[in-house]
Design an enzyme around this catalytic site. Structure first.
Site, PDB file in Angstrom:
ATOM      1  N   LYS A 107      28.899  -9.480  31.641  1.00  0.00           N
ATOM      2  CA  LYS A 107      28.099 -10.695  31.796  1.00  0.00           C
ATOM      3  C   LYS A 107      28.834 -11.849  30.658  1.00  0.00           C
ATOM      4  CE  LYS A 107      25.157 -11.747  33.882  1.00  0.00           C
ATOM      5  NZ  LYS A 107      25.159 -12.398  35.406  1.00  0.00           N
TER       6      LYS A 107
ATOM      7  N   ASP B 106      24.700 -13.891  49.643  1.00  0.00           N
ATOM      8  CA  ASP B 106      24.238 -12.501  48.982  1.00  0.00           C
ATOM      9  C   ASP B 106      25.045 -11.605  49.895  1.00  0.00           C
ATOM     10  OD1 ASP B 106      21.410 -11.605  46.968  1.00  0.00           O
ATOM     11  OD2 ASP B 106      22.746 -10.142  48.440  1.00  0.00           O
TER      12      ASP B 106
ATOM     13  N   LEU C   9       9.954   7.939  30.337  1.00  0.00           N
ATOM     14  CA  LEU C   9      10.435   7.040  29.509  1.00  0.00           C
ATOM     15  C   LEU C   9      11.377   7.203  28.582  1.00  0.00           C
ATOM     16  CD1 LEU C   9       8.942   4.360  28.691  1.00  0.00           C
ATOM     17  CD2 LEU C   9       7.447   5.548  27.262  1.00  0.00           C
TER      18      LEU C   9
ATOM     19  N   ALA D 213      25.210 -10.638  41.035  1.00  0.00           N
ATOM     20  CA  ALA D 213      25.615  -9.837  39.981  1.00  0.00           C
ATOM     21  C   ALA D 213      25.236  -8.280  40.185  1.00  0.00           C
ATOM     22  CB  ALA D 213      25.230 -10.017  38.344  1.00  0.00           C
ATOM     23  N   GLU D 214      25.964  -7.431  39.655  1.00  0.00           N
ATOM     24  CA  GLU D 214      25.509  -5.927  39.680  1.00  0.00           C
ATOM     25  C   GLU D 214      24.885  -5.980  38.258  1.00  0.00           C
ATOM     26  OE1 GLU D 214      25.724  -3.303  41.502  1.00  0.00           O
ATOM     27  OE2 GLU D 214      26.657  -4.279  43.049  1.00  0.00           O
TER      28      GLU D 214
ATOM     29  N   THR E  25      22.476 -13.285  30.427  1.00  0.00           N
ATOM     30  CA  THR E  25      21.267 -12.396  29.767  1.00  0.00           C
ATOM     31  C   THR E  25      21.499 -12.228  28.417  1.00  0.00           C
ATOM     32  OG1 THR E  25      20.811  -9.990  29.760  1.00  0.00           O
ATOM     33  CG2 THR E  25      22.899 -10.260  30.490  1.00  0.00           C
ATOM     34  N   ASP E  26      20.149 -12.153  27.629  1.00  0.00           N
ATOM     35  CA  ASP E  26      20.247 -11.858  26.291  1.00  0.00           C
ATOM     36  C   ASP E  26      21.170 -10.611  25.705  1.00  0.00           C
ATOM     37  OD1 ASP E  26      18.493  -9.812  27.449  1.00  0.00           O
ATOM     38  OD2 ASP E  26      16.684 -10.455  25.905  1.00  0.00           O
ATOM     39  N   GLU E  27      21.386  -9.734  26.916  1.00  0.00           N
ATOM     40  CA  GLU E  27      21.871  -8.426  26.528  1.00  0.00           C
ATOM     41  C   GLU E  27      23.452  -8.724  26.259  1.00  0.00           C
ATOM     42  OE1 GLU E  27      21.562  -5.070  29.057  1.00  0.00           O
ATOM     43  OE2 GLU E  27      19.532  -5.836  30.022  1.00  0.00           O
TER      44      GLU E  27
ATOM     45  N   ARG F  13      11.437  -4.911  24.260  1.00  0.00           N
ATOM     46  CA  ARG F  13      11.982  -6.047  24.952  1.00  0.00           C
ATOM     47  C   ARG F  13      11.093  -7.015  25.058  1.00  0.00           C
ATOM     48  NH1 ARG F  13      15.654  -2.950  24.186  1.00  0.00           N
ATOM     49  NH2 ARG F  13      16.846  -1.838  25.937  1.00  0.00           N
TER      50      ARG F  13
ATOM     51  N   ILE G 147      30.627 -12.815  46.599  1.00  0.00           N
ATOM     52  CA  ILE G 147      31.039 -13.998  46.144  1.00  0.00           C
ATOM     53  C   ILE G 147      32.609 -13.718  45.492  1.00  0.00           C
ATOM     54  CG2 ILE G 147      28.840 -14.914  45.313  1.00  0.00           C
ATOM     55  CD1 ILE G 147      29.477 -13.825  42.404  1.00  0.00           C
TER      56      ILE G 147
ATOM     57  N   TYR H  27      27.696  -3.318  31.689  1.00  0.00           N
ATOM     58  CA  TYR H  27      27.065  -4.297  32.279  1.00  0.00           C
ATOM     59  C   TYR H  27      27.142  -5.396  31.435  1.00  0.00           C
ATOM     60  CZ  TYR H  27      23.001  -7.479  33.275  1.00  0.00           C
ATOM     61  OH  TYR H  27      22.003  -8.494  33.343  1.00  0.00           O
TER      62      TYR H  27
ATOM     63  N   ILE I 154       9.188  -1.767  35.119  1.00  0.00           N
ATOM     64  CA  ILE I 154       8.102  -1.978  35.294  1.00  0.00           C
ATOM     65  C   ILE I 154       7.415  -1.727  36.773  1.00  0.00           C
ATOM     66  CG2 ILE I 154       6.275  -3.941  35.618  1.00  0.00           C
ATOM     67  CD1 ILE I 154       7.184  -5.186  32.780  1.00  0.00           C
TER      68      ILE I 154
HETATM   69  N1  LIG Z   1      16.163  -8.741  35.842  1.00  0.00           N
HETATM   70  C1  LIG Z   1      16.183  -9.285  34.454  1.00  0.00           C
HETATM   71  O1  LIG Z   1      15.519  -9.078  33.542  1.00  0.00           O
HETATM   72  C2  LIG Z   1      17.541 -10.196  34.225  1.00  0.00           C
HETATM   73  C3  LIG Z   1      17.110 -10.723  32.700  1.00  0.00           C
HETATM   74  C4  LIG Z   1      18.364 -11.748  32.332  1.00  0.00           C
HETATM   75  C5  LIG Z   1      19.285 -11.948  33.331  1.00  0.00           C
HETATM   76  N2  LIG Z   1      19.599 -11.533  34.494  1.00  0.00           N
HETATM   77  C6  LIG Z   1      20.544 -12.034  35.550  1.00  0.00           C
HETATM   78  O2  LIG Z   1      19.832 -12.575  36.382  1.00  0.00           O
HETATM   79  C7  LIG Z   1      20.595 -12.335  37.622  1.00  0.00           C
HETATM   80  C8  LIG Z   1      19.871 -11.846  38.833  1.00  0.00           C
HETATM   81  O3  LIG Z   1      19.264 -10.358  38.162  1.00  0.00           O
HETATM   82  P1  LIG Z   1      18.302  -9.629  39.294  1.00  0.00           P
HETATM   83  O4  LIG Z   1      17.414  -8.626  38.161  1.00  0.00           O
HETATM   84  O5  LIG Z   1      17.716 -10.674  40.266  1.00  0.00           O
HETATM   85  O6  LIG Z   1      19.442  -8.498  40.181  1.00  0.00           O
HETATM   86  P2  LIG Z   1      19.067  -8.144  41.484  1.00  0.00           P
HETATM   87  O7  LIG Z   1      20.261  -6.653  41.237  1.00  0.00           O
HETATM   88  O8  LIG Z   1      17.878  -7.986  41.900  1.00  0.00           O
HETATM   89  O9  LIG Z   1      20.058  -8.943  42.287  1.00  0.00           O
HETATM   90  C9  LIG Z   1      21.119  -9.314  42.260  1.00  0.00           C
HETATM   91  C10 LIG Z   1      21.546  -9.929  43.853  1.00  0.00           C
HETATM   92  O10 LIG Z   1      22.947 -10.243  43.752  1.00  0.00           O
HETATM   93  C11 LIG Z   1      23.543  -9.684  45.095  1.00  0.00           C
HETATM   94  N3  LIG Z   1      25.031  -9.312  44.560  1.00  0.00           N
HETATM   95  C12 LIG Z   1      25.577  -8.279  43.870  1.00  0.00           C
HETATM   96  N4  LIG Z   1      26.744  -8.512  43.925  1.00  0.00           N
HETATM   97  C13 LIG Z   1      27.196  -9.520  44.617  1.00  0.00           C
HETATM   98  C14 LIG Z   1      28.332 -10.034  45.246  1.00  0.00           C
HETATM   99  N5  LIG Z   1      29.502  -9.640  44.492  1.00  0.00           N
HETATM  100  N6  LIG Z   1      28.293 -11.295  46.051  1.00  0.00           N
HETATM  101  C15 LIG Z   1      27.274 -11.595  46.589  1.00  0.00           C
HETATM  102  N7  LIG Z   1      25.947 -11.085  46.113  1.00  0.00           N
HETATM  103  C16 LIG Z   1      26.057  -9.953  45.244  1.00  0.00           C
HETATM  104  C17 LIG Z   1      22.722  -8.396  45.273  1.00  0.00           C
HETATM  105  O11 LIG Z   1      22.674  -8.133  46.753  1.00  0.00           O
HETATM  106  C18 LIG Z   1      21.262  -8.947  44.933  1.00  0.00           C
HETATM  107  O12 LIG Z   1      20.594  -9.370  45.889  1.00  0.00           O
HETATM  108  C19 LIG Z   1      22.053 -11.516  37.310  1.00  0.00           C
HETATM  109  O13 LIG Z   1      23.004 -12.306  37.096  1.00  0.00           O
HETATM  110  C20 LIG Z   1      21.493 -10.845  36.093  1.00  0.00           C
HETATM  111  O14 LIG Z   1      22.564 -10.608  35.224  1.00  0.00           O
HETATM  112  C21 LIG Z   1      18.566 -10.532  34.910  1.00  0.00           C
END
Ligand SMILES: NC(=O)c1ccc[n+]([C@@H]2O[C@H](COP(=O)([O-])OP(=O)(O)OC[C@H]3O[C@@H](n4cnc5c(N)ncnc54)[C@H](O)[C@@H]3O)[C@@H](O)[C@H]2O)c1
Length: 344
Positions: free
Chosen positions: A155, A33, A207, A82-83, A124-126, A215, A59, A151, A192
């Site tokens: 994805k 991470d 909001l 991911a960002e 993601t569903d997005e 959602r 990564i 974003y 939330i």
């Molecule tokens: N949050 C949601 O509701 C949701 C829903 C569907 C899918 N997702 C997917 O789930 C995954 C995790 O989402 P989340 O909400 O936990 O996000 P988050 O932002 O809380 O966590 C992302 C993590 O990835 C790390 N990170 C970012 N860029 C990085 C890089 N280049 N190399 C290594 N680490 C890196 C960050 O430090 C962080 O710890 C994502 O891929 C997101 O697209 C999230």
């Protein structure tokens, strides 16, 4: 099995580390991470105490990633890194392209070079874009990708990259596209946790629009169980939608939080909607339910109660730990930035 979990210090990744650890204690788990604004290593405190190995790094850093594959010979990669914050992607898409697209490519190249039994991409569903608002329509895995913000575009790009590595090089890839997650460990930039924190502090809750956006909410640990089901029983080259079958308008989620905390509805403050804001996301998750026997276990009422309690006990001025039943906040100095609006 040696399992590499990327982005494991983030919200869903950290929850998944505990889910995996509990389900498969014999596995050796490694987390990489970058600890961006949304990564917090203290989420993994108990995991590290239980043998999870943490590597700080990006990564998309090919030298680092390849050296880790060379050294540890991972069997499974689960890519959460991911960002993720849509508002940030509207301000500057660059980090999204680097982490979400280039990062995925580096991981896939490492799998190609060193071999892997499974690469699982968290999507993601997005990526499907806006679901028709007043309809019964839910997107299924074959539906067209139609992302509406940077974003979700990155994805979608990384999903296509994964499928291309499956088709071109035979990399054993699976992809899951999940709806909105809620639960412990989420950054207070997000809807939330932000609203629970603001309600607890008697602050205005900003909001978007009139709060009518819809959602589909899934408890984060149910997402983890779905990923385990895909790793265990999923077919390579397949995409699995993961949904909660639990659609709520944002205004109703906000009212639920306020009612639970016994606060007045006048804390709600309607703010201008953001550009390209999708009004509804909805996925059809019958494929994973029928083929892999997964379904969400946690009702929204139960999950929200646990979540409200958790954020009321824990804040980012305090540290926390999160085994499923052990909510034990202790002290920490990590503080997290808040934005003015919910991230939906
Ligand atoms: N949050 C949601 O509701 C949701 C829903 C569907 C899918 N997702 C997917 O789930 C995954 C995790 O989402 P989340 O909400 O936990 O996000 P988050 O932002 O809380 O966590 C992302 C993590 O990835 C790390 N990170 C970012 N860029 C990085 C890089 N280049 N190399 C290594 N680490 C890196 C960050 O430090 C962080 O710890 C994502 O891929 C997101 O697209 C999230």
């Amino acid at each position: 099995m040696k399992v590499l979990i990327t982005g494991g210090a983030g919200f869903i990744g950290a929850n998944y580390v505990y889910t995996h650890l509990e389900a498969k204690p014999q596995d050796e788990i490694f987390v990489i991470d970058a600890l961006t604004y949304s990564g917090d290593r203290s989420r993994l405190k108990e995991a590290e105490e239980n043998g999870v190995q943490f590597i700080e790094g990006r990564i998309e850093d090919k030298d680092l990633v390849f050296s880790l594959f060379e050294k540890y010979k991972f069997d499974i990669v689960v890519n959460f890194a991911a960002e993720t914050h849509v508002d940030r992607s509207i301000k500057d898409a660059t980090p999204f392209v680097l982490s979400n697209v280039q990062g995925t490519q580096v991981l896939l190249d490492a799998c190609k070079k060193y071999g892997i039994t499974r690469y699982h991409q968290i999507s993601t569903d997005e990526v499907y874009g806006d679901t028709p608002f007043d309809s019964e329509i839910l997107f299924s895995e074959e539906d067209q990708l139609s992302p509406n913000n940077p974003y979700s575009a990155t994805k979608a790009a990384s999903d296509l990259l994964c499928l291309s590595y499956y088709k071109t090089f035979g990399i054993p890839v699976t992809i899951s596209r999940c709806s909105n997650n809620y639960g412990p460990f989420q950054s207070t930039e997000n809807f939330i946790p932000l609203f629970i924190t603001k309600a607890n502090n008697d602050e205005k809750m900003p909001l978007y629009g009139r709060g009518e956006n819809v959602r589909d909410w899934l408890y984060v640990r149910d997402h983890g169980d779905a990923i385990l089901a895909i790793l265990d029983r999923g077919s390579v080259g397949e995409i699995y939608n993961i949904g909660g079958n639990n659609e709520w308008q944002n205004i109703d989620v906000t009212k639920l939080i306020l009612k639970d905390l016994n606060k007045d509805f006048d804390l709600i403050e309607f703010v201008e909607d953001r550009p390209g804001h999708d009004r509804r996301y909805g996925v059809n998750s019958s494929k994973i339910q029928k083929e892999l026997g997964w379904k969400p276990k946690t009702s929204f009422e139960e999950g929200m109660q646990e979540t409200i309690n958790w954020y009321t006990l824990n804040s980012y001025e305090r540290n926390y730990s999160c085994w499923r039943d052990g909510l034990t906040p202790s002290t920490s100095n990590k503080s997290h930035q808040q934005t003015s609006s919910s991230d939906l």
